[in-house]
Design a protein around this motif. Structure first.
Motif, PDB file in Angstrom:
ATOM      1  N   THR A   1      12.645  -1.098 -10.892  1.00  0.00           N
ATOM      2  CA  THR A   1      13.211  -0.495  -9.686  1.00  0.00           C
ATOM      3  C   THR A   1      12.410  -0.837  -8.430  1.00  0.00           C
ATOM      4  O   THR A   1      12.974  -0.880  -7.339  1.00  0.00           O
ATOM      5  CB  THR A   1      13.347   1.035  -9.828  1.00  0.00           C
ATOM      6  N   THR A   2      11.127  -1.109  -8.571  1.00  0.00           N
ATOM      7  CA  THR A   2      10.323  -1.526  -7.416  1.00  0.00           C
ATOM      8  C   THR A   2      10.809  -2.862  -6.881  1.00  0.00           C
ATOM      9  O   THR A   2      10.959  -3.039  -5.670  1.00  0.00           O
ATOM     10  CB  THR A   2       8.831  -1.604  -7.792  1.00  0.00           C
ATOM     11  N   VAL A   3      11.074  -3.788  -7.771  1.00  0.00           N
ATOM     12  CA  VAL A   3      11.575  -5.101  -7.353  1.00  0.00           C
ATOM     13  C   VAL A   3      12.940  -4.959  -6.683  1.00  0.00           C
ATOM     14  O   VAL A   3      13.184  -5.518  -5.609  1.00  0.00           O
ATOM     15  CB  VAL A   3      11.640  -6.073  -8.559  1.00  0.00           C
ATOM     16  N   VAL A   4      13.819  -4.188  -7.295  1.00  0.00           N
ATOM     17  CA  VAL A   4      15.160  -3.980  -6.731  1.00  0.00           C
ATOM     18  C   VAL A   4      15.059  -3.324  -5.356  1.00  0.00           C
ATOM     19  O   VAL A   4      15.693  -3.763  -4.390  1.00  0.00           O
ATOM     20  CB  VAL A   4      16.033  -3.137  -7.690  1.00  0.00           C
TER      21      VAL A   4
ATOM     22  N   ILE B   1       6.165   7.948 -20.879  1.00  0.00           N
ATOM     23  CA  ILE B   1       5.282   7.260 -19.925  1.00  0.00           C
ATOM     24  C   ILE B   1       5.527   5.756 -19.942  1.00  0.00           C
ATOM     25  O   ILE B   1       5.610   5.121 -18.887  1.00  0.00           O
ATOM     26  CB  ILE B   1       3.798   7.585 -20.215  1.00  0.00           C
ATOM     27  N   ILE B   2       5.665   5.161 -21.118  1.00  0.00           N
ATOM     28  CA  ILE B   2       5.933   3.714 -21.212  1.00  0.00           C
ATOM     29  C   ILE B   2       7.305   3.405 -20.598  1.00  0.00           C
ATOM     30  O   ILE B   2       7.458   2.431 -19.850  1.00  0.00           O
ATOM     31  CB  ILE B   2       5.874   3.229 -22.681  1.00  0.00           C
ATOM     32  N   ALA B   3       8.284   4.248 -20.875  1.00  0.00           N
ATOM     33  CA  ALA B   3       9.619   4.067 -20.284  1.00  0.00           C
ATOM     34  C   ALA B   3       9.535   4.147 -18.762  1.00  0.00           C
ATOM     35  O   ALA B   3      10.155   3.353 -18.050  1.00  0.00           O
ATOM     36  CB  ALA B   3      10.576   5.129 -20.811  1.00  0.00           C
ATOM     37  N   LYS B   4       8.742   5.091 -18.260  1.00  0.00           N
ATOM     38  CA  LYS B   4       8.571   5.256 -16.818  1.00  0.00           C
ATOM     39  C   LYS B   4       7.913   4.025 -16.202  1.00  0.00           C
ATOM     40  O   LYS B   4       8.310   3.574 -15.123  1.00  0.00           O
ATOM     41  CB  LYS B   4       7.740   6.515 -16.547  1.00  0.00           C
ATOM     42  N   ILE B   5       6.949   3.447 -16.867  1.00  0.00           N
ATOM     43  CA  ILE B   5       6.270   2.240 -16.355  1.00  0.00           C
ATOM     44  C   ILE B   5       7.269   1.086 -16.239  1.00  0.00           C
ATOM     45  O   ILE B   5       7.361   0.433 -15.199  1.00  0.00           O
ATOM     46  CB  ILE B   5       5.069   1.863 -17.248  1.00  0.00           C
ATOM     47  N   PHE B   6       8.029   0.839 -17.296  1.00  0.00           N
ATOM     48  CA  PHE B   6       9.003  -0.254 -17.259  1.00  0.00           C
ATOM     49  C   PHE B   6      10.085  -0.010 -16.201  1.00  0.00           C
ATOM     50  O   PHE B   6      10.465  -0.920 -15.456  1.00  0.00           O
ATOM     51  CB  PHE B   6       9.651  -0.455 -18.635  1.00  0.00           C
ATOM     52  N   ALA B   7      10.586   1.217 -16.135  1.00  0.00           N
ATOM     53  CA  ALA B   7      11.606   1.541 -15.136  1.00  0.00           C
ATOM     54  C   ALA B   7      11.059   1.366 -13.720  1.00  0.00           C
ATOM     55  O   ALA B   7      11.755   0.867 -12.838  1.00  0.00           O
ATOM     56  CB  ALA B   7      12.107   2.969 -15.349  1.00  0.00           C
ATOM     57  N   THR B   8       9.815   1.731 -13.515  1.00  0.00           N
ATOM     58  CA  THR B   8       9.198   1.613 -12.185  1.00  0.00           C
ATOM     59  C   THR B   8       9.047   0.158 -11.765  1.00  0.00           C
ATOM     60  O   THR B   8       9.318  -0.189 -10.613  1.00  0.00           O
ATOM     61  CB  THR B   8       7.838   2.333 -12.163  1.00  0.00           C
ATOM     62  N   VAL B   9       8.634  -0.688 -12.668  1.00  0.00           N
ATOM     63  CA  VAL B   9       8.487  -2.109 -12.341  1.00  0.00           C
ATOM     64  C   VAL B   9       9.835  -2.693 -11.917  1.00  0.00           C
ATOM     65  O   VAL B   9       9.948  -3.366 -10.886  1.00  0.00           O
ATOM     66  CB  VAL B   9       7.900  -2.898 -13.542  1.00  0.00           C
TER      67      VAL B   9
ATOM     68  N   ILE C   1       0.843  -1.198   0.000  1.00  0.00           N
ATOM     69  CA  ILE C   1       0.000   0.000   0.000  1.00  0.00           C
ATOM     70  C   ILE C   1       0.882   1.255   0.000  1.00  0.00           C
ATOM     71  O   ILE C   1       0.639   2.202  -0.748  1.00  0.00           O
ATOM     72  CB  ILE C   1      -0.959  -0.010   1.204  1.00  0.00           C
ATOM     73  N   THR C   2       1.907   1.231   0.831  1.00  0.00           N
ATOM     74  CA  THR C   2       2.839   2.359   0.884  1.00  0.00           C
ATOM     75  C   THR C   2       3.536   2.532  -0.463  1.00  0.00           C
ATOM     76  O   THR C   2       3.661   3.648  -0.968  1.00  0.00           O
ATOM     77  CB  THR C   2       3.886   2.146   1.998  1.00  0.00           C
ATOM     78  N   GLY C   3       3.969   1.432  -1.038  1.00  0.00           N
ATOM     79  CA  GLY C   3       4.621   1.489  -2.351  1.00  0.00           C
ATOM     80  C   GLY C   3       3.702   2.036  -3.428  1.00  0.00           C
ATOM     81  O   GLY C   3       4.137   2.801  -4.292  1.00  0.00           O
ATOM     82  N   ALA C   4       2.428   1.651  -3.368  1.00  0.00           N
ATOM     83  CA  ALA C   4       1.467   2.168  -4.345  1.00  0.00           C
ATOM     84  C   ALA C   4       1.304   3.680  -4.189  1.00  0.00           C
ATOM     85  O   ALA C   4       1.260   4.413  -5.187  1.00  0.00           O
ATOM     86  CB  ALA C   4       0.120   1.464  -4.182  1.00  0.00           C
ATOM     87  N   ALA C   5       1.248   4.149  -2.947  1.00  0.00           N
ATOM     88  CA  ALA C   5       1.147   5.599  -2.707  1.00  0.00           C
ATOM     89  C   ALA C   5       2.406   6.315  -3.205  1.00  0.00           C
ATOM     90  O   ALA C   5       2.313   7.374  -3.842  1.00  0.00           O
ATOM     91  CB  ALA C   5       0.926   5.872  -1.223  1.00  0.00           C
ATOM     92  N   ASN C   6       3.571   5.728  -2.939  1.00  0.00           N
ATOM     93  CA  ASN C   6       4.833   6.324  -3.405  1.00  0.00           C
ATOM     94  C   ASN C   6       4.871   6.395  -4.924  1.00  0.00           C
ATOM     95  O   ASN C   6       5.296   7.397  -5.499  1.00  0.00           O
ATOM     96  CB  ASN C   6       6.036   5.510  -2.923  1.00  0.00           C
ATOM     97  N   THR C   7       4.443   5.317  -5.555  1.00  0.00           N
ATOM     98  CA  THR C   7       4.436   5.257  -7.015  1.00  0.00           C
ATOM     99  C   THR C   7       3.474   6.282  -7.584  1.00  0.00           C
ATOM    100  O   THR C   7       3.785   6.964  -8.573  1.00  0.00           O
ATOM    101  CB  THR C   7       4.069   3.839  -7.485  1.00  0.00           C
ATOM    102  N   LEU C   8       2.307   6.421  -6.962  1.00  0.00           N
ATOM    103  CA  LEU C   8       1.333   7.414  -7.423  1.00  0.00           C
ATOM    104  C   LEU C   8       1.911   8.831  -7.302  1.00  0.00           C
ATOM    105  O   LEU C   8       1.821   9.622  -8.245  1.00  0.00           O
ATOM    106  CB  LEU C   8       0.040   7.300  -6.615  1.00  0.00           C
ATOM    107  N   ILE C   9       2.508   9.131  -6.173  1.00  0.00           N
ATOM    108  CA  ILE C   9       3.144  10.439  -5.983  1.00  0.00           C
ATOM    109  C   ILE C   9       4.222  10.653  -7.038  1.00  0.00           C
ATOM    110  O   ILE C   9       4.285  11.698  -7.692  1.00  0.00           O
ATOM    111  CB  ILE C   9       3.730  10.561  -4.562  1.00  0.00           C
ATOM    112  N   ASN C  10       5.069   9.631  -7.235  1.00  0.00           N
ATOM    113  CA  ASN C  10       6.151   9.704  -8.212  1.00  0.00           C
ATOM    114  C   ASN C  10       5.595   9.964  -9.611  1.00  0.00           C
ATOM    115  O   ASN C  10       6.045  10.863 -10.316  1.00  0.00           O
ATOM    116  CB  ASN C  10       6.952   8.399  -8.149  1.00  0.00           C
TER     117      ASN C  10
END
Length: 135
Positions: A120-123, A110-118, A21-30
Motif C-alpha cells: 500500500t505504500t507503493v500504491v 504482524i507479518i500480514a501487516k508488514i506485507f500489506a504496508t509495503v 521521513i513523513t511516510g516513516a512517521a505515518n507508518t510508525l503511528i499506524n
C-alpha cells in the motif's frame, strides 16, 4: 558548499527524502496504533486497521502539506478531497490484503501487516505523485 546544499534543497530528491521521513512517521503511528489495538488489546483486526490507518492518514496530510510539499492550497480544498479519496482506497486495499494474508495464506497479524504496508505504500506514493500533489 552552500550552493551544493541549496541545489539539493531545491531538487525533487529533497522533497522525496521529506516524503520518506513523513511516510516513516505515518507508518510508525499506524503500526503502534494497530499493535496496541489488535495485538495488545485484542480488538478486531479490521477495526484496529481502520483506526490505525486513520491516525497515520491525518498525520500524513498535515505534515505533507505543511512540510513536504508546502502547498499554498487551503486546508479544506480539492487537494484534501483527493487525499481522502486516495487514502480511503488504499485503506480498503490494506483491509483486503490483511484478509488475504491472514485468512488465505495464514500469516500472523504482524507479518500480514508488514506485507500489506509495503504494497500500500507503493500504491499510495504513486497515486500521490501523479494525482494529489502533481505540479
Amino acid at each position: 558548499m552552500h550552493s551544493f546544499f541549496l541545489k539539493i534543497k531545491n531538487s525533487g530528491f529533497y522533497t522525496f527524502i521529506k516524503f520518506g521521513i513523513t511516510g516513516a512517521a505515518n507508518t510508525l503511528i499506524n503500526f503502534l496504533v494497530f499493535t496496541l489495538l489488535s495485538v495488545v488489546l485484542n480488538f478486531n483486526m479490521y477495526f484496529s486497521e481502520i483506526l490505525a490507518y486513520s491516525c497515520g492518514m491525518l498525520n500524513s496530510y498535515v505534515v505533507n502539506r505543511n512540510w513536504t510539499f508546502t502547498t499554498s492550497e487551503k486546508f479544506w480544498s480539492g487537494q484534501l478531497i483527493k487525499f481522502i479519496v486516495t487514502n480511503l482506497f488504499v485503506m480498503f486495499l490494506s483491509l483486503i490484503l490483511l484478509n488475504i494474508f491472514t485468512e488465505k495464506l495464514f500469516f500472523s497479524k504482524i507479518i500480514a501487516k508488514i506485507f500489506a504496508t509495503v504494497i500500500t505504500t507503493v500504491v499510495n506514493f504513486l497515486i500521490s505523485k501523479i494525482w494529489i500533489y502533481k505540479n
